[in-house]
Design an enzyme around this catalytic site. Structure first.
Site, PDB file in Angstrom:
ATOM      1  N   LYS A  81      78.677  34.410 -67.106  1.00 52.62           N
ATOM      2  CA  LYS A  81      79.753  33.966 -66.211  1.00 52.62           C
ATOM      3  C   LYS A  81      79.151  33.262 -65.018  1.00 52.62           C
ATOM      4  CE  LYS A  81      84.291  34.555 -66.114  1.00 52.62           C
ATOM      5  NZ  LYS A  81      85.109  34.836 -67.318  1.00 52.62           N
ATOM      6  N   GLY A 106      99.068  31.180 -63.635  1.00 52.96           N
ATOM      7  CA  GLY A 106      98.122  30.085 -63.873  1.00 52.96           C
ATOM      8  C   GLY A 106      98.187  29.697 -65.341  1.00 52.96           C
TER       9      GLY A 106
HETATM   10  N1  GLU Z   1      87.023  32.074 -68.908  1.00 49.89           N
HETATM   11  C1  GLU Z   1      87.550  32.507 -70.175  1.00 49.89           C
HETATM   12  C2  GLU Z   1      87.359  33.992 -70.374  1.00 49.89           C
HETATM   13  O1  GLU Z   1      87.252  34.754 -69.439  1.00 49.89           O
HETATM   14  C3  GLU Z   1      87.009  31.667 -71.317  1.00 49.89           C
HETATM   15  C4  GLU Z   1      85.543  31.693 -71.478  1.00 49.89           C
HETATM   16  C5  GLU Z   1      85.007  30.656 -72.455  1.00 49.89           C
HETATM   17  O2  GLU Z   1      85.804  29.952 -73.057  1.00 49.89           O
HETATM   18  O3  GLU Z   1      83.803  30.585 -72.582  1.00 49.89           O
HETATM   19  O4  GLU Z   1      87.397  34.485 -71.467  1.00 49.89           O
END
Ligand code: GLU
Length: 418
Positions: free
Chosen positions: A107, A221
């Site tokens: 992340k 969102g």
């Molecule tokens: N941000 C999204 C999540 O928390 C997608 C992550 C991604 O597609 O890599 O799952």
């Protein structure tokens, strides 16, 4: 002083500890899974529109890559902290494992308030981030994506900056791109759609008819907006009774037209004042008597304080980390069926993975193929977790942890790491 009990990384570790105990995980593997493998902290000088330079803080955490390259979004948020990013990176590790895609978890985050920045400032910040983290990302290493307050346009700028660094196109370095730059069909609504498939499966197990289900959405969102319309399109439910965003919410027990309220939000930037509704706070919305409640915003909204008042039959967590461990116990005792975050919202990363596959093949799928494959992955994941929940008599979040942690631990063992 921030409440340490609400520190998302502490919560993520506590959840893992519980799973490790039930699994009888060996102490070495457990210790390795409690911490991120790598993290990069960066400071990002950006020229603002008024000519001054402002320095932003940014992070990228590669939590665990035993099952494949780390994968996970980048958040732009004024309250971002390294511990939030660590927690989200850990949850990505469990998320990719629970849907069984060959990726790890990571992340990123930048402490900033994009609502107060111009498009030019956001572009320069996004490019500056890639100038710093470019050295640790890549299709085979770590693949970012959108998250809270980041968009396909931001992904496009980041992908382009990476291209200038490398001297060649590597579209699979980032997902959630616009279709014109190698994005996947169906990525935009994938998080919500995956959650809706889970709700469909959960309703089957509870003997609930989803076409008659009432529902409320906290957080409006990307995920929340698509959940509103897809409940209708996919499951035939017309009874959206309340929606809220960071500025407040609206309520109408007779039902709110999902497509119209989404249009209103996109035009005005809020749901407040939507015609034919009464105002409602985020807190009140969470306690409404509905069949399905979708927490779709940020962490720690269902806590020991309000969990006892939750009246929903199903809590479908489209947000990451909306429920604290203490609240989990209360919900379980009160027979509220929780579809835990890293299962419920795994549709986004699943279609991101499809996007990487299509980028690698340089061959693109039509929408029905994306939907069918997503449905297959989500339904299988839901049923793996549901079976664990029944077999081990644990709540759904613990069950999801048991499924995911076993898979990551197995990969680490085969590699000889533990
Ligand atoms: N941000 C999204 C999540 O928390 C997608 C992550 C991604 O597609 O890599 O799952």
């Amino acid at each position: 002083m921030p409440d340490e009990k609400l520190n998302p990384f502490k919560i993520a570790q506590q959840q893992l500890d519980e799973a490790a105990k039930i699994l009888g995980l060996d102490p070495g593997t457990h210790a390795a899974l409690r911490e991120p493998m790598r993290e990069l902290h960066v400071s990002l000088p950006v020229r603002m529109d008024d000519g001054t330079v402002k320095v932003f803080k940014g992070f990228r955490v590669q939590y665990n890559d035993a099952r494949g390259p780390t994968k996970g979004g980048i958040r732009f948020h004024p309250e971002e902290t390294i511990d939030t990013v660590r927690a989200l990176a850990a949850w990505m590790t469990w998320k990719t494992a629970v849907v069984d895609i060959p990726l790890g978890g990571g992340k990123g985050g930048i402490v900033c308030n994009p609502k107060e920045m111009s498009p030019g400032e956001i572009e320069r910040l996004s490019r500056q981030y890639v100038r710093q983290v470019g050295r640790i990302i890549g299709l085979e290493k770590d693949v970012p994506a959108p998250d809270v307050y980041t968009t396909p346009q931001i992904m496009a700028w980041m992908m382009d900056e990476f291209y200038w660094q490398k001297g060649y196109n590597e579209p699979g370095v980032i997902t959630g791109k616009p279709l014109a730059l190698g994005g996947s069909k169906g990525r935009n609504d994938a998080t919500a759609r995956g959650g809706i498939y889970c709700v469909r499966e959960a309703a089957k197990t509870l003997g609930l008819d989803p076409s008659k289900a009432t529902y409320a959405i906290q957080g409006f969102g990307n995920a929340g907006q698509y959940a509103a319309t897809l409940m209708n399109e996919v499951l035939g439910s017309k009874k959206l009774v309340a929606v809220s965003d960071s500025k407040g919410g609206v309520y109408n027990p007779e039902g709110i037209d999902a497509a119209t309220v989404v249009k209103y939000k996109l035009e005005t930037g809020e749901v407040k004042g939507f015609p034919g509704t009464k105002p409602i706070t985020n807190e009140e919305l969470l306690e409404l008597k509905v069949d399905v409640l979708f927490p779709s915003a940020l962490e720690n909204v269902i806590t020991a304080k309000n969990a006892g008042n939750i009246k929903a039959k199903i809590v479908a967590e489209l947000a990451n980390g909306p429920t604290t461990p203490e609240a989990d116990e209360i919900l379980y005792k009160n027979n509220v069926f929780v579809i835990p975050d890293f299962l419920c919202n795994a549709g986004g990363v699943t279609v991101s993975y499809f996007e990487m596959v299509q980028n690698s093949y340089n061959f693109y799928w039509e929408l029905p193929e994306v939907h069918a494959r997503l449905d297959g992955k989500m339904t299988k994941a839901f049923n793996d977790v549901y079976k664990m929940h029944k077999d081990r008599k644990v709540h759904m979040r613990v069950a999801a942890y048991l499924v995911a942690v076993q898979r990551v631990a197995e990969a680490m063992r085969f590699r000889g790491w533990v």
